[in-house]
Design a protein around this motif. Structure first.
Motif, PDB file in Angstrom:
ATOM      1  N   GLY A   1       1.746  -6.814  -7.861  1.00 17.05           N
ATOM      2  CA  GLY A   1       1.705  -7.099  -9.292  1.00 17.05           C
ATOM      3  C   GLY A   1       2.696  -6.319 -10.133  1.00 17.05           C
ATOM      4  N   LYS A   2       3.547  -5.533  -9.493  1.00 11.32           N
ATOM      5  CA  LYS A   2       4.494  -4.726 -10.258  1.00 11.32           C
ATOM      6  C   LYS A   2       5.925  -5.181 -10.027  1.00 11.32           C
ATOM      7  CE  LYS A   2       1.237  -2.057 -11.762  1.00 11.32           C
ATOM      8  NZ  LYS A   2       1.013  -0.702 -11.303  1.00 11.32           N
ATOM      9  N   ALA A   3       6.061  -6.388  -9.512  1.00  7.68           N
ATOM     10  CA  ALA A   3       7.391  -6.969  -9.271  1.00  7.68           C
ATOM     11  C   ALA A   3       8.280  -6.062  -8.425  1.00  7.68           C
ATOM     12  CB  ALA A   3       8.070  -7.308 -10.599  1.00  7.68           C
ATOM     13  N   HIS A   4       7.700  -5.502  -7.393  1.00  5.97           N
ATOM     14  CA  HIS A   4       8.542  -4.747  -6.463  1.00  5.97           C
ATOM     15  C   HIS A   4       9.251  -5.719  -5.536  1.00  5.97           C
ATOM     16  CE1 HIS A   4       7.673  -0.676  -7.554  1.00  5.97           C
ATOM     17  NE2 HIS A   4       6.391  -0.967  -7.647  1.00  5.97           N
TER      18      HIS A   4
ATOM     19  N   LEU B   1       0.829  -1.218   0.000  1.00  4.94           N
ATOM     20  CA  LEU B   1       0.000   0.000   0.000  1.00  4.94           C
ATOM     21  C   LEU B   1       0.854   1.256   0.000  1.00  4.94           C
ATOM     22  CD1 LEU B   1      -2.702  -1.027   2.646  1.00  4.94           C
ATOM     23  CD2 LEU B   1      -2.913  -1.044   0.159  1.00  4.94           C
ATOM     24  N   ILE B   2       2.151   1.070   0.228  1.00  6.52           N
ATOM     25  CA  ILE B   2       3.036   2.228   0.338  1.00  6.52           C
ATOM     26  C   ILE B   2       4.028   2.241  -0.825  1.00  6.52           C
ATOM     27  CG2 ILE B   2       4.623   3.464   1.869  1.00  6.52           C
ATOM     28  CD1 ILE B   2       3.342   1.846   4.188  1.00  6.52           C
ATOM     29  N   GLY B   3       3.545   2.643  -1.956  1.00 12.85           N
ATOM     30  CA  GLY B   3       4.432   2.882  -3.096  1.00 12.85           C
ATOM     31  C   GLY B   3       4.994   1.672  -3.808  1.00 12.85           C
ATOM     32  N   GLN B   4       4.667   0.476  -3.353  1.00 16.40           N
ATOM     33  CA  GLN B   4       5.183  -0.716  -4.033  1.00 16.40           C
ATOM     34  C   GLN B   4       4.015  -1.666  -4.296  1.00 16.40           C
ATOM     35  OE1 GLN B   4       8.913  -1.659  -1.413  1.00 16.40           O
ATOM     36  NE2 GLN B   4       7.437  -0.391  -0.350  1.00 16.40           N
ATOM     37  N   PRO B   5       3.112  -1.244  -5.171  1.00 19.95           N
ATOM     38  CA  PRO B   5       1.865  -1.996  -5.340  1.00 19.95           C
ATOM     39  C   PRO B   5       2.067  -3.426  -5.800  1.00 19.95           C
ATOM     40  CG  PRO B   5       2.088  -0.308  -7.021  1.00 19.95           C
ATOM     41  CD  PRO B   5       3.184  -0.087  -6.048  1.00 19.95           C
TER      42      PRO B   5
ATOM     43  N   THR C   1      13.318   2.844  -2.801  1.00 19.66           N
ATOM     44  CA  THR C   1      12.372   2.686  -1.699  1.00 19.66           C
ATOM     45  C   THR C   1      12.827   3.514  -0.501  1.00 19.66           C
ATOM     46  OG1 THR C   1      12.044   0.434  -2.472  1.00 19.66           O
ATOM     47  CG2 THR C   1      11.093   0.976  -0.345  1.00 19.66           C
TER      48      THR C   1
END
Lengths: 383, 469
Positions: free
Chosen positions: B141-144, B135-139, B179
């Protein structure tokens, strides 16, 4: 024939011309977009710079999966697709690939060229801050690039020759700047952002002298042009990559009744905002322009400079909203968008729209719905 | 309520009694101070490790202590300095020593890395942190990077304290630093970045460009300087040397274990247990003596098991290289072993000869920087390819499972190249698997089993055919 038509005609013949140039023995140096490579250095070595900036097509993305996993930025990932598919002539031409390594995605481009092709790469790192040690590193990189180009072409890059090329490139930058400055705050621009971007893309492979002549004419034409105010919401565009051929968002914006009036992109545009000084050591002067003066991309740390730049630009240009366009898996942009959105909306009171692309055809519908809503919001706020 | 669990992790009754207030405060903060959570933890730790091994208990003790220290760092110290992965262990150890000598007002550590080891393989509580991180900038499904989602989530949930200074890792990957940059904007704390340029020429490794090494080294020096400015703590050359010595000792022990397991037939212990010494190789601890004791105990236990002919896979099982340790969950490792495949070594446990050439640098910090890039997977794709080929030859592997952390950008470049290289150059079958070192939701053990079962059959058949020929 107006300038844009002349440009289109020139570009339509350019690929065969480049093939002939290569056949005649002139070295072609390919490089990915990003603004950290001074083209004047390549020209001074007697070689021809060729920016490999194609993107926006789904097929090379699919093709790339046989070579590199899908978790790399879409633009970087699909570069190997353009090469191996063989349909894009530009990707068959380079004798050497120079890659300024800005982040891992960009390094991935170098890796696939090295592993899967017989074209070698020369890499130099771009540090992620603007401290003195980082600047020194970049300066050192430019000196190594000079050595590499000299050994590769067999031509010594003299200071005089380099300055001569800087002067020519400064004129190109000036022309781009002049054309850009015709865009007035809050007004419908004399040249659309898409056309302006296409000029940048043309500069990546057009004959420089021809392009310069066309830009001179275009500037004069645009100055005379009577621009009718459209009343459409004005949008500032910021992007990780605006690739040659990736014009989906421009078309959609046009269709739904908004207009971009300025753009900032980490990759996909010729650096034009600052000239290179002709005083003193040209390498130091180039480092100052290409590293210190340019707006930092989202993967810099700290990255406050970029945040402030965009907020100030939005105010200065009196835009109605900001669109943040990023490619899938370009994590720097995805992560920064989170804190940026909050700050941007708080400070400017303007709407923010983020779109993320994987160059997939199926994105169009969803993009259109979202841009349509965005434009509606701007219209309502404008009333 | 938790005595049994802590005893499994090497605590004595006296220690539990003495540490009770700290233990309970930390458990409370981690959300596991209840019977159900403790019961679940007992099952989790036993599923992950062979807790009857004394060495496992000793190494778990180090992790549990370090975890509690990290969670309570703000309660017990004036300044908190976080070092984030991947990070030079020698540098952290030196700062820990300097902080201790300065009177203990400052706490230095690698709390996130300890938290994911303990939170994953003991308490199994990482999912809420990952969800918060998303929820904090690393949604999702975006391979964070899931490691950094845990970091963000743990701080936002108040499990780990907000530091006064984070020393961020930007020398190897971008996501870590990006990050950190976001965190510094959101939570208003300072970051000192270790930076790197990653411009190694293809196939240059292990001959590293001095300019790039020195650039990274300078960022380490600047970070140490900043620590001094903020906390008054000066890290000395002697403390850096001591950090080096500790790491050298650790390398020696790890290589002993790796060599012994690699040469044994049958494989004497599950590679799942080696997660612990591997973890403490890459994570600095405040308990170096206890860690070394745990490692030495493991060396002895492995030797005894070899001498007694004990094995976790059948004798003569095909030898397979597994390219990733799932740090927070050892089930994928155990699953490969259960399929009857021998894992002589996994991940980057082994040091290849190219890594072991003597450094020509004299400055300690330059040595640290060079040491980081000497690890092939931390250098570039061509280095990793060289490592995999050398390892598979040296350990006489019959096959390779190129499992890779899909959300680690630097490691998402070369898996297909590795597969091609191993198949073409060594003639061994290889499979590429997307997995995750820190987020168990991103892979299913059963799904992996389906893919690996058929692969295992091919590998076994190949081996039999070779033997028959």
């Amino acid at each position: 024939m107006d300038a844009m038509e002349r440009l289109a005609e020139h570009l339509s013949k350019r690929r065969p011309e480049l093939r002939q140039i290569k056949k005649d023995g002139q070295k072609i140096i390919g490089y990915p977009p990003g603004g950290y490579l001074p083209e004047e250095m390549i020209y001074a070595s007697g070689a021809l710079p060729l920016c490999l900036a194609r993107g926006g097509d789904p097929e090379p993305v699919a093709e790339s999966l046989a070579y590199i996993p899908r978790f790399i930025d879409t633009f970087c990932r699909c570069q190997i697709g353009y090469r191996v598919m063989g349909e894009e002539v530009l990707y068959q031409l380079p004798d050497l690939i120079v890659v300024p390594v800005t982040d891992i995605n960009m390094r991935g481009i170098a890796d696939v060229w090295d592993y899967y092709t017989d074209v070698k790469t020369f890499r130099y790192g771009v540090p992620h801050n603007k401290r003195q040690d980082a600047l020194d590193y970049y300066i050192g990189s430019l000196r190594l690039l000079k050595e590499k180009l000299e050994s590769f072409t067999g031509i010594t890059i003299t200071e005089d020759k380099l300055k001569e090329e800087i002067k020519t490139q400064n004129r190109m930058r000036e022309l781009f700047r002049n054309i850009s400055q015709l865009r007035q705050p809050g007004k419908t621009p004399a040249i659309s952002t898409q056309d302006f971007l296409k000029l940048h893309h043309a500069s990546f492979y057009a004959d420089r002298a021809t392009l310069r002549e066309i830009l001179e004419t275009l500037y004069e034409e645009l100055k005379q042009k009577q621009v009718e105010e459209t009343g459409k919401p004005k949008v500032l565009l910021t992007a990780s990559t605006l690739a040659m051929g990736d014009y989906k968002i421009f078309n959609i914006m046009n269709e739904v009744g908004g207009e971009f009036i300025f753009e900032e992109a980490a990759e996909g545009m010729m650096p034009y905002e600052h000239e290179v000084s002709l005083d003193g050591d040209p390498i130091l002067a180039m480092a100052d322009t290409f590293f210190m003066k340019r707006v930092v991309p989202a993967w810099f740390r700290p990255t406050r400079e970029r945040v402030d730049y965009l907020i100030n630009k939005a105010k200065e240009l009196k835009v109605d909203g900001l669109m943040w366009y990023q490619l899938l898996y370009r994590d720097g942009y995805d992560i920064q968008s989170y804190s940026f959105k909050k700050e941007f909306e708080e400070v400017t009171g303007l709407p923010f729209l983020k779109l993320e692309s994987d160059y997939d055809t199926s994105e169009r519908g969803q993009f259109k719905t979202r841009v349509e809503t965005f434009v509606e919001i701007m219209k309502q706020r404008g009333n | 309520m938790y005595s049994n669990l802590f005893k499994m992790c090497g605590y004595t009754d006296e220690e539990i009694e003495e540490q009770r207030p700290r233990i309970e405060k930390a458990l409370e903060r981690m959300g596991v101070f209840n019977e159900a959570a403790i019961e679940h933890a007992e099952k989790t730790v036993q599923a992950n490790y062979d807790v009857e091994m004394v060495s496992v208990q000793k190494l778990l003790w180090v992790f549990m202590h370090s975890c509690i220290d990290g969670v309570l760092a703000r309660d017990e110290h004036d300044y908190v300095i976080n070092c984030n992965w991947p990070f030079p262990v020698q540098m952290t150890l030196a700062m820990i020593a300097a902080a201790r000598e300065a009177g203990g007002k400052t706490w230095v550590g690698m709390p996130v890395q300890v938290l994911w080891m303990v939170g994953g393989t003991v308490f199994d509580i990482l999912t809420p942190m990952l969800e918060r991180g998303e929820l904090i900038g690393q949604p999702v499904g975006k391979a964070h990077c899931s490691q950094y989602q845990i970091y963000t989530g743990a701080i936002d949930l108040g499990i780990l304290p907000k530091p006064d200074l984070g020393i961020g890792s930007g020398w190897f990957c971008d996501q870590a630093a990006e990050t950190e940059e976001m965190m510094s904007e959101l939570y208003n704390f300072e970051i000192a970045y270790l930076d790197g340029v990653n411009d190694w020429a293809w196939n240059a490794w292990p001959n590293l460009d001095e300019r790039a090494v020195k650039y990274s080294a300078n960022t380490i020096k600047l970070a140490l300087k900043r620590v001094k400015e903020i906390t008054g703590i000066e890290t000395t050359e002697d403390q850096l040397k001591a950090g080096f010595k500790y790491v050298a000792k650790w390398l020696y022990g790890m290589q002993n274990i790796t060599r012994m397991i690699g040469a044994a037939d049958p494989q004497p212990i599950s590679q799942a247990n080696v997660n612990l010494p591997y973890g403490l190789w890459a994570i600095a601890t405040d308990y170096p003596d206890q860690a070394v004791d745990g490692l030495a105990t493991m060396v002895r236990e492995v030797k005894r098991k070899i001498d007694e002919g004990e094995g976790v896979v059948p004798k003569g099982a095909p030898r397979v290289y597994l390219a990733l340790r799932t740090n927070v969950d050892t089930t994928p490792i155990r699953m490969v072993e259960e399929l009857g495949l021998c894992l002589p070594t996994v991940f980057v446990d082994w040091l290849c000869p190219q890594e072991l050439t003597k450094s020509t640098y004299t400055d300690m910090v330059d040595k640290i920087a060079e040491g980081l890039y000497r690890r092939p997977q931390l250098c570039d794709a061509s280095a990793a390819l060289m490592y995999w080929k050398t390892l598979c030859k040296d350990f006489n592997m019959d096959a390779a499972i190129i499992s890779y952390a899909y959300n680690c950008r630097p490691w998402a470049v070369d898996p297909i190249m590795a597969k091609l290289d191993l198949q073409k150059e060594l003639g061994i079958p290889a499979i590429v698997l997307e997995t995750d070192g820190y987020d168990t939701r991103n892979y299913s053990a059963e799904q992996l089993r389906t893919r690996l079962e058929s692969f295992a059959e091919v590998v076994k058949m190949n081996k039999e055919m070779k033997a028959a020929a």
